[in-house]
Design an enzyme around this catalytic site. Structure first.
Site, PDB file in Angstrom:
ATOM      1  CE1 TYR A  28      -4.810  -2.702   4.442  1.00  0.00           C
ATOM      2  CE2 TYR A  28      -3.594  -0.399   4.286  1.00  0.00           C
ATOM      3  CZ  TYR A  28      -4.171  -1.607   3.789  1.00  0.00           C
ATOM      4  OH  TYR A  28      -4.219  -1.920   2.339  1.00  0.00           O
ATOM      5  CB  SER A  87      -0.966   0.118   1.212  1.00  0.00           C
ATOM      6  OG  SER A  87      -1.549   1.438   1.416  1.00  0.00           O
TER       7      SER A  87
END
Length: 240
Positions: free
Chosen positions: A148, A135
């Site tokens: 996350y 990400s």
């Protein structure tokens, strides 16, 4: 890499970015086997001609069951795409540590376990590829999603080290760093979102062109900011 005729194992392939990658890889002639947890979505992909495997990758037993089901089959491309996003914001309420554990396992432990379990399959092929989907938040974190961000950053550093270890082998190691994408995971995110089909397209192109990294959409700008001033990149991303 010429994708035509290649066997691909794609985790998290029944929705979002994974679904779009599956469709695009199949259109290029790949034999795509995809995993997911939602029975309805898996059935929908099966109806489109995909081989599907039900797999919960948030724990060791689920990963081991998937590896056992794969058995001794040939494998050319492993795409670790499955991931989870967990609410973990003390400004809202006390977070659930069990939910955090599931997220950590799915996003970090599972890809590592998949790579260890399938590396010899990849070694046996003339050319092979491991693709880890991290990400933009692996570069600089957002305050509202610390677990996350931590898992994606961990997978990023694992990928960098793995690439160095395998640089003289037949296995190419690619990291894909998406921005905020218009998927169910980001339903509550107010930021502008990239269409999943475009994100998937850029990942597929990176596989075809043997790129080490695919910095997608706004991640490119974040990478530039981080190269100029890590503190600036962090101050921007922490606002979200």
């Amino acid at each position: 890499m010429d994708i035509s005729g290649k066997t691909v194992l794609l985790t998290g392939g029944s929705s979002g970015i994974g679904r779009e990658m599956a469709l695009q890889l199949k259109a290029l002639g790949a034999n795509v086997v995809l995993t997911g947890r939602n029975p309805e979505r898996l059935a929908a992909m099966a109806s489109e001609g995909f081989e599907v495997i039900s797999a919960d990758l948030s724990n060791a037993a689920g990963v081991d069951a998937l590896l056992a089901q794969w058995g001794s089959r040939e494998l050319d491309i492993l795409i670790n795409n499955a991931g989870q996003l967990v609410d973990h914001d003390f400004r809202q309420e006390t977070p659930d540590p069990d939910a955090a554990d599931d997220c950590i396992y799915a996003n970090l432990n599972a890809p590592i376990r998949m790579i260890v379990g399938l590396k010899e399959h990849l070694n046996a092929r003339p050319e092979a590829s491991i693709v880890n989907v991290t990400s933009g938040l692996a570069i600089a974190p957002a305050a509202r999603t610390p677990v996350y961000c931590a898992t994606k950053s961990g997978l990023r550093f694992y990928t960098l080290s793995l690439r160095e270890q395998l640089k003289d082998t037949n296995i190419r190691v690619t990291e894909a760093l998406p921005p905020v994408v218009d998927t169910q995971m980001n339903d509550g995110n107010p930021m502008k979102k990239m269409p999943p089909e475009e994100c998937a397209r850029q990942i597929v192109v990176a596989i075809q062109k043997n790129h080490d990294e695919a910095n997608i959409g706004m991640t490119k700008a974040l990478r530039i900011a981080e190269s100029l001033s890590p503190a600036l990149a962090k101050s921007i991303s922490l606002r979200f």
